[in-house]
Design an enzyme around this catalytic site. Structure first.
Site, short mmCIF file in Angstrom:
data_model
loop_
_atom_site.label_atom_id
_atom_site.label_comp_id
_atom_site.label_asym_id
_atom_site.label_seq_id
_atom_site.Cartn_x
_atom_site.Cartn_y
_atom_site.Cartn_z
N LYS A 22 20.34 27.70 -32.72
CA LYS A 22 19.86 26.47 -32.04
C LYS A 22 19.24 25.51 -33.05
CE LYS A 22 15.59 26.60 -30.20
NZ LYS A 22 14.71 25.52 -30.63
N ASN A 23 18.43 26.05 -33.97
CA ASN A 23 17.70 25.17 -34.89
C ASN A 23 18.59 24.57 -35.98
OD1 ASN A 23 15.43 25.55 -33.41
ND2 ASN A 23 14.33 26.78 -34.92
N ARG A 96 10.71 18.71 -28.49
CA ARG A 96 10.10 17.96 -29.58
C ARG A 96 11.08 17.69 -30.71
NH1 ARG A 96 5.03 17.83 -29.47
NH2 ARG A 96 4.99 17.73 -31.73
N CYS A 120 1.66 20.32 -27.81
CA CYS A 120 2.56 21.29 -27.18
C CYS A 120 1.91 22.65 -27.20
CB CYS A 120 3.93 21.30 -27.81
SG CYS A 120 4.06 22.35 -29.24
N ARG A 125 1.68 19.73 -33.65
CA ARG A 125 3.03 19.39 -34.11
C ARG A 125 3.30 17.88 -34.20
NH1 ARG A 125 7.24 23.45 -31.35
NH2 ARG A 125 8.30 23.32 -33.32
N PRO A 126 2.56 17.21 -35.07
CA PRO A 126 2.77 15.76 -35.23
C PRO A 126 4.05 15.46 -36.00
CG PRO A 126 1.15 16.53 -36.82
CD PRO A 126 1.55 17.73 -35.99
N ILE A 127 4.44 14.16 -36.06
CA ILE A 127 5.61 13.78 -36.88
C ILE A 127 5.20 12.75 -37.94
CG2 ILE A 127 7.39 14.34 -35.16
CD1 ILE A 127 7.54 11.28 -34.57
N ASP A 128 3.93 12.81 -38.33
CA ASP A 128 3.42 11.83 -39.30
C ASP A 128 4.18 11.88 -40.63
OD1 ASP A 128 2.10 14.42 -39.34
OD2 ASP A 128 0.87 13.64 -40.97
N LEU A 129 4.64 13.08 -41.03
CA LEU A 129 5.34 13.18 -42.32
C LEU A 129 6.73 12.57 -42.26
CD1 LEU A 129 4.14 16.75 -43.37
CD2 LEU A 129 3.18 14.54 -44.06
N ASP A 309 8.60 32.08 -36.24
CA ASP A 309 9.39 32.26 -35.02
C ASP A 309 9.65 33.73 -34.69
OD1 ASP A 309 9.47 29.59 -34.50
OD2 ASP A 309 11.55 29.28 -35.09
N ILE A 331 1.34 28.99 -39.86
CA ILE A 331 2.10 27.73 -39.70
C ILE A 331 1.57 26.90 -38.53
CG2 ILE A 331 4.41 26.72 -39.45
CD1 ILE A 331 4.16 28.41 -41.99
N ARG A 401 15.70 28.09 -23.29
CA ARG A 401 15.78 27.01 -24.28
C ARG A 401 16.48 27.48 -25.55
NH1 ARG A 401 10.52 24.26 -25.96
NH2 ARG A 401 12.12 23.33 -27.25
#
Ligand code: UD1
Length: 436
Positions: A22-23, A96, A120, A125-129, A309, A331, A401
């Site tokens: 999936k990933n 996300r 979440c 789990r930000p997306i600032d990077l 995971d 993590i 999922r």
């Protein structure tokens, strides 16, 4: 809402087949945005997140065919028209990884709008990077109504040093860089096999990439990419989950269609626990548990370290090992949601900050439990497979999922597991009175 009913106690015996990752599939589907031509992806897993990604791409104007045959799971994506370059809140809030369209959209169309992901279950789990990297490539960033908007006539190559290793961040900026003007260097990049898989697809589409799979990736931007056909890697987390299923139930299981080379850290830990592992050829692993399980400590790390995971699933195994195991989560800051449910089943686990201390071996007793996130759900399935009696797992949409047909696969190797409900696909049980 669907539920699983699982009666524990059966050793798992036989052969279980691993699906596509999936990933890997999610970023590869997003990569189709980068070209007007068709992109064909094979070995797509039949899981809910892939359906969500299809919805996301079609909501932007793409055409996405998704077919699940017995022999082949395939998607054909055409992003010739992208009339609405937006990842809407309704979709981002359920997945996300939708943020993965930010880089390819701005690279291809010059504009991208993505709803900001909120908190979440497993942490902020930000997306600032992702955003910082696009800014370094010359994108203009603005925020409105909960959305981030990136604009750039053409992105420019840049030297980007990630403050922290991020998997989807690396993938997002890699997709942005392939159409940028000049050279982009991504440093402290993620080395996960999913990044390498994406780079292989992008290369097949005409991108110029060196160093994928290492922490420095160099990209020479090109004007245009073309269509390609690509086969998605096997899912290493699904494979690892089934290895633990074989070990925890005292079974003898052959996990096929996987890539043992991607499972080094998990295999090492299983061996430390006294589990017998034999690699059979290029794509199969036999797992046998003979005698008592021993303890092992784990500490999650970026690839090639022990994957976050797999942490929840490993913890279920640790409850069945004799002695004390320490599980450290490095993590994500809140990834122990499975612990309270395992404790309700009889596990002895204490959490102190990022470390969980598991004292085994404790017999597990069946209970009604709640699946809080994807991998926590897998941990509860594993616990239920050895629990005394019949467990009921609620909110299994979380497991749908990311695990394809998990109940059918486990039933095929001797587990007593049934689905109750009628939400996901046509392979469910609909009676509320089914017992197993
Ligand atoms: C991906 C995987 C997920 C896996 C995770 C870590 C997909 C679709 N999901 O998630 O299954 O658990 O990698 O292996 O591939 N971070 C920031 N700022 C950012 C991005 C990340 O601070 O802009 C932080 C996160 O909060 C987290 C850490 O970096 O603490 C790693 O996150 P990241 O690697 O980005 O995880 P995902 O890519 O979301």
């Amino acid at each position: 809402m669907d539920k699983f009913v699982i009666r524990g106690g059966n050793p798992l015996l036989g052969t279980i087949r691993v699906s596509g990752a999936k990933n890997s599939a999610l970023p590869c589907m997003a990569a189709a945005i980068l070209t007007e031509d068709e992109v064909i992806l094979e070995n797509i897993p039949q899981v809910r997140d892939i359906e969500t990604e299809r919805k996301l791409l079609t909501s932007m104007g793409a055409e996405v065919e998704l077919g699940y045959g017995r022999a082949q799971h395939r998607t054909t994506i055409s992003c010739r028209v992208l009339s609405e370059p937006t990842a809407k809140y309704e979709i981002v809030k359920t997945m996300r990884a939708s943020a993965l369209v930010l880089g390819p959209l701005v690279a291809r169309t010059g504009i991208a709008r993505v709803s900001m992901p909120g908190g979440c279950a497993i942490g902020a789990r930000p997306i600032d990077l992702h955003i910082k990297g696009l800014e370094q490539m010359g994108a203009n960033i603005s925020y409105q109504h909960g959305y981030v908007e990136a604009r750039a006539e053409r992105l420019k190559g840049a030297n980007i040093l990630f403050d922290k290793i991020t998997v989807t961040g690396t993938e997002d900026l890699l997709m942005a860089a392939v159409l940028a003007e000049g050279e982009t260097v991504l440093e402290n990049a993620a080395r996960e096999p999913e990044v390498t898989d994406l780079a292989a697809l992008l290369t097949a589409m005409g991108a110029q990439i060196e160093g994928a799979g290492t922490s420095t990736i160099r990209v020479q931007g090109v004007e245009k990419l073309h269509g390609a056909r690509h086969r998605i890697n096997p899912d290493r987390v699904e494979a690892g989950t089934y290895l633990i299923a074989g070990a925890i139930t005292g079974g003898d299981l052959c996990v096929t269609h996987c890539n043992p080379a991607h499972l080094g850290a998990v295999i090492d830990k299983l061996k430390e626990c006294g589990v017998r592992i034999d690699i059979l050829g290029k794509d199969s692993i036999r797992v046998r548990s003979e005698g008592a399980l021993k303890t092992a400590d784990i500490s999650t790390e970026e690839y090639p370290g022990f994957p976050t995971d797999m942490q929840a699933q490993f913890m279920a195994l640790a409850t069945q090992a004799d002695g004390v195991s320490q599980v450290k989560e490095n993590i994500f800051e809140n990834r122990f949601m499975h612990v309270q449910e395992l404790v309700r089943m009889g596990a002895n686990i204490r959490i102190d900050g990022r470390v969980a201390t598991v004292r085994g071996k404790t017999p597990l007793s069946a209970a009604a439990v709640m699946c809080s996130d994807l991998r926590a759900s897998a941990s509860l399935v594993l616990a239920a497979l050895v629990a005394d009696g019949e467990s009921i797992l609620d909110r299994i949409y979380n497991i749908d999922r990311g695990y394809e047909h998990i109940e059918e696969k486990l039933r095929g190797v001797g587990a007593q597991i049934k689905r109750l409900g009628n939400v996901f696909s046509d392979r469910r049980e609909t009676s509320a009175t089914v017992t197993v």
